[in-house]
Write a protein that holds these residues in place. Structure first.
Motif, PDB file in Angstrom:
ATOM      1  N   PRO A  62     -31.786 -51.485 -17.719  1.00 49.84           N
ATOM      2  CA  PRO A  62     -33.157 -50.997 -17.559  1.00 49.84           C
ATOM      3  C   PRO A  62     -34.143 -51.553 -18.582  1.00 49.84           C
ATOM      4  CG  PRO A  62     -31.741 -49.296 -18.498  1.00 49.84           C
ATOM      5  CD  PRO A  62     -30.843 -50.395 -18.052  1.00 49.84           C
ATOM      6  N   ARG A  63     -33.667 -52.051 -19.712  1.00 48.37           N
ATOM      7  CA  ARG A  63     -34.572 -52.576 -20.736  1.00 48.37           C
ATOM      8  C   ARG A  63     -34.950 -54.038 -20.496  1.00 48.37           C
ATOM      9  NH1 ARG A  63     -35.098 -49.901 -25.436  1.00 48.37           N
ATOM     10  NH2 ARG A  63     -35.241 -51.859 -26.608  1.00 48.37           N
ATOM     11  N   ASP A  64     -34.185 -54.726 -19.653  1.00 47.13           N
ATOM     12  CA  ASP A  64     -34.403 -56.156 -19.463  1.00 47.13           C
ATOM     13  C   ASP A  64     -35.524 -56.433 -18.460  1.00 47.13           C
ATOM     14  OD1 ASP A  64     -32.260 -56.399 -21.136  1.00 47.13           O
ATOM     15  OD2 ASP A  64     -30.872 -57.183 -19.618  1.00 47.13           O
ATOM     16  N   ALA A  65     -36.236 -57.535 -18.668  1.00 49.01           N
ATOM     17  CA  ALA A  65     -37.235 -57.994 -17.713  1.00 49.01           C
ATOM     18  C   ALA A  65     -36.532 -58.659 -16.528  1.00 49.01           C
ATOM     19  CB  ALA A  65     -38.186 -58.976 -18.382  1.00 49.01           C
ATOM     20  N   VAL A  66     -37.250 -58.767 -15.424  1.00 50.31           N
ATOM     21  CA  VAL A  66     -36.723 -59.419 -14.224  1.00 50.31           C
ATOM     22  C   VAL A  66     -37.813 -60.319 -13.646  1.00 50.31           C
ATOM     23  CG1 VAL A  66     -35.775 -59.115 -11.910  1.00 50.31           C
ATOM     24  CG2 VAL A  66     -35.237 -57.449 -13.698  1.00 50.31           C
ATOM     25  N   LEU A  67     -37.424 -61.524 -13.253  1.00 54.00           N
ATOM     26  CA  LEU A  67     -38.311 -62.424 -12.524  1.00 54.00           C
ATOM     27  C   LEU A  67     -37.592 -62.868 -11.263  1.00 54.00           C
ATOM     28  CD1 LEU A  67     -40.851 -64.273 -12.284  1.00 54.00           C
ATOM     29  CD2 LEU A  67     -39.505 -66.023 -13.475  1.00 54.00           C
ATOM     30  N   GLY A  68     -38.218 -62.681 -10.120  1.00 51.40           N
ATOM     31  CA  GLY A  68     -37.634 -63.113  -8.861  1.00 51.40           C
ATOM     32  C   GLY A  68     -38.615 -63.942  -8.062  1.00 51.40           C
ATOM     33  N   GLU A  69     -38.107 -64.813  -7.220  1.00 51.36           N
ATOM     34  CA  GLU A  69     -38.981 -65.686  -6.443  1.00 51.36           C
ATOM     35  C   GLU A  69     -39.885 -64.909  -5.505  1.00 51.36           C
ATOM     36  OE1 GLU A  69     -38.913 -69.548  -3.455  1.00 51.36           O
ATOM     37  OE2 GLU A  69     -37.009 -68.622  -4.034  1.00 51.36           O
ATOM     38  N   GLU A  70     -39.379 -63.814  -4.932  1.00 52.28           N
ATOM     39  CA  GLU A  70     -40.139 -63.126  -3.890  1.00 52.28           C
ATOM     40  C   GLU A  70     -41.041 -62.019  -4.418  1.00 52.28           C
ATOM     41  OE1 GLU A  70     -40.051 -64.779  -1.369  1.00 52.28           O
ATOM     42  OE2 GLU A  70     -38.187 -65.882  -1.718  1.00 52.28           O
ATOM     43  N   TYR A  71     -40.666 -61.366  -5.525  1.00 51.42           N
ATOM     44  CA  TYR A  71     -41.427 -60.204  -5.995  1.00 51.42           C
ATOM     45  C   TYR A  71     -41.965 -60.347  -7.408  1.00 51.42           C
ATOM     46  CZ  TYR A  71     -39.787 -57.903  -1.782  1.00 51.42           C
ATOM     47  OH  TYR A  71     -39.541 -57.581  -0.465  1.00 51.42           O
ATOM     48  N   GLY A  72     -41.898 -61.553  -7.966  1.00 50.92           N
ATOM     49  CA  GLY A  72     -42.560 -61.798  -9.239  1.00 50.92           C
ATOM     50  C   GLY A  72     -41.865 -61.187 -10.435  1.00 50.92           C
ATOM     51  N   ALA A  73     -42.670 -60.826 -11.443  1.00 49.55           N
ATOM     52  CA  ALA A  73     -42.137 -60.422 -12.746  1.00 49.55           C
ATOM     53  C   ALA A  73     -42.263 -58.926 -12.971  1.00 49.55           C
ATOM     54  CB  ALA A  73     -42.880 -61.160 -13.855  1.00 49.55           C
ATOM     55  N   THR A  74     -41.213 -58.385 -13.576  1.00 54.51           N
ATOM     56  CA  THR A  74     -41.204 -57.008 -14.075  1.00 54.51           C
ATOM     57  C   THR A  74     -40.983 -57.079 -15.572  1.00 54.51           C
ATOM     58  OG1 THR A  74     -40.261 -56.173 -12.013  1.00 54.51           O
ATOM     59  CG2 THR A  74     -40.076 -54.761 -13.971  1.00 54.51           C
ATOM     60  N   ALA A  75     -41.827 -56.438 -16.348  1.00 54.94           N
ATOM     61  CA  ALA A  75     -41.783 -56.563 -17.797  1.00 54.94           C
ATOM     62  C   ALA A  75     -40.571 -55.864 -18.392  1.00 54.94           C
ATOM     63  CB  ALA A  75     -43.062 -55.998 -18.406  1.00 54.94           C
ATOM     64  N   ALA A  76     -40.173 -56.343 -19.563  1.00 48.39           N
ATOM     65  CA  ALA A  76     -39.086 -55.715 -20.314  1.00 48.39           C
ATOM     66  C   ALA A  76     -39.562 -54.407 -20.921  1.00 48.39           C
ATOM     67  CB  ALA A  76     -38.583 -56.647 -21.401  1.00 48.39           C
ATOM     68  N   SER A  77     -38.599 -53.563 -21.253  1.00 48.49           N
ATOM     69  CA  SER A  77     -38.897 -52.293 -21.910  1.00 48.49           C
ATOM     70  C   SER A  77     -38.655 -52.442 -23.407  1.00 48.49           C
ATOM     71  CB  SER A  77     -38.007 -51.191 -21.345  1.00 48.49           C
ATOM     72  OG  SER A  77     -38.165 -49.990 -22.059  1.00 48.49           O
ATOM     73  N   GLY A  78     -39.601 -51.973 -24.196  1.00 48.99           N
ATOM     74  CA  GLY A  78     -39.424 -52.017 -25.641  1.00 48.99           C
ATOM     75  C   GLY A  78     -39.448 -53.438 -26.169  1.00 48.99           C
ATOM     76  N   SER A  79     -38.506 -53.747 -27.053  1.00 48.06           N
ATOM     77  CA  SER A  79     -38.502 -55.042 -27.737  1.00 48.06           C
ATOM     78  C   SER A  79     -37.507 -56.029 -27.136  1.00 48.06           C
ATOM     79  CB  SER A  79     -38.170 -54.832 -29.217  1.00 48.06           C
ATOM     80  OG  SER A  79     -36.890 -54.223 -29.360  1.00 48.06           O
ATOM     81  N   SER A  80     -36.972 -55.743 -25.967  1.00 51.65           N
ATOM     82  CA  SER A  80     -35.981 -56.632 -25.355  1.00 51.65           C
ATOM     83  C   SER A  80     -36.569 -58.014 -25.099  1.00 51.65           C
ATOM     84  CB  SER A  80     -35.476 -56.041 -24.032  1.00 51.65           C
ATOM     85  OG  SER A  80     -34.579 -56.938 -23.402  1.00 51.65           O
ATOM     86  N   ARG A  81     -35.802 -59.055 -25.451  1.00 49.37           N
ATOM     87  CA  ARG A  81     -36.200 -60.443 -25.217  1.00 49.37           C
ATOM     88  C   ARG A  81     -35.412 -61.032 -24.048  1.00 49.37           C
ATOM     89  NH1 ARG A  81     -34.848 -63.909 -28.621  1.00 49.37           N
ATOM     90  NH2 ARG A  81     -36.672 -65.294 -28.542  1.00 49.37           N
TER      91      ARG A  81
END
Length: 270
Positions: A62-81
């Motif tokens: 849940p803390r990690d960001a996600v980038l997908g071709e179809e739905y774009g970017a979801t930001a990371a939670s907290g200080s996760s890189r």
């Protein structure tokens, strides 16, 4: 050495989910296909796979960001890189025409570095994966796999050269250079998409090049090629997945390909 082992195991679980969805829709008579603003196709399988993988990641990481071709970017939670990068179906044009050369690409970036890569091609009955320090492997599944390595070919005249298509090279003014490489290589074939890179990692061919790519096209491929002993840069000689292009080789042929594509090998950074 096992720093990313748990993430690699999660990538396999994500791929299992993706395979179940994509195989069920492959060659389906009611497959829905539409055209995106960039004029590339997207099917209901592309979107269903990405939604499912995002759902699993939201629970498992849940803390990690996600980038997908179809739905774009979801930001990371907290200080996760950390950021997961997903191409739900790489080779959608093949997929919608019933050609079995397509795959789900899953990568984990730690900062800017791709540290986990998995490519699952269920219609081919094959999967490839790697994580930093753990080597690269291929097989039907992680329980039936062998470690893979790039070839030892050192002369272009002995090399199998792979590319996606020639139109992109013409657009950037390097078609003549590409044709020159093809004339001097032992063999040239256009396997395209993920497949050429995986054959390179297995040692079945020696060079794979593409002039225009997105982050989700590249991120999963890099750990597999490099952990198999290969070299992976963009056209400017920079490592990493952000250059929007790719020259992947067994390492021994990298300078030769740079010279023939008109890039000074002295500008390489890896």
């Amino acid at each position: 050495m096992a720093r990313y082992a748990d993430d690699l195991a999660l990538a396999h679980l994500l791929a299992d989910t993706a395979d179940t969805i994509s195989v069920a829709r492959f060659r389906a008579l009611d497959l829905h296909v539409s055209t995106k603003p960039d004029l590339t196709p997207v099917s209901d399988a592309d979107t269903a796979v990405e939604k499912a993988l995002r759902g699993t990641l939201s629970r498992a990481r849940p803390r990690d960001a996600v980038l997908g071709e179809e739905y774009g970017a979801t930001a990371a939670s907290g200080s996760s890189r950390r950021r997961w990068v997903i191409d739900p179906i790489d080779g959608t044009k093949n997929y919608v025409r019933g050609v079995p050369v397509w795959a789900t690409l899953i990568a984990l970036l730690d900062g800017d570095e791709p540290v986990v890569g998995l490519v699952s091609a269920p219609a081919l009955g094959r999967r490839w994966w790697a994580a930093t320090g753990l080597g690269a492997y291929a097989g039907r599944h992680r329980t039936a796999a062998t470690q893979i390595h790039v070839s030892g070919v050192s002369q272009l005249s002995d090399a199998s050269f792979c590319y996606s298509s020639l139109t992109g090279w013409e657009e950037i003014g390097r078609l003549d250079a590409m044709l020159d490489i093809m004339r001097h290589a032992w063999r040239s074939r256009a396997y395209g998409d993920f497949y050429g890179y995986m054959l390179l990692a297995e040692g079945a061919l020696d060079v794979m090049v593409e002039p225009e790519l997105s982050l989700w096209d590249l991120a999963a491929l890099i750990p597999i090629v490099t952990e198999a002993g290969g070299t992976f840069t963009d056209l400017a000689g920079r490592p990493g997945p952000y250059g929007g292009s790719a020259i992947a080789t067994n390492g021994k042929l990298h300078d030769a390909i740079y010279r023939r594509l008109g890039v000074d090998p002295g500008t390489q950074t890896s």
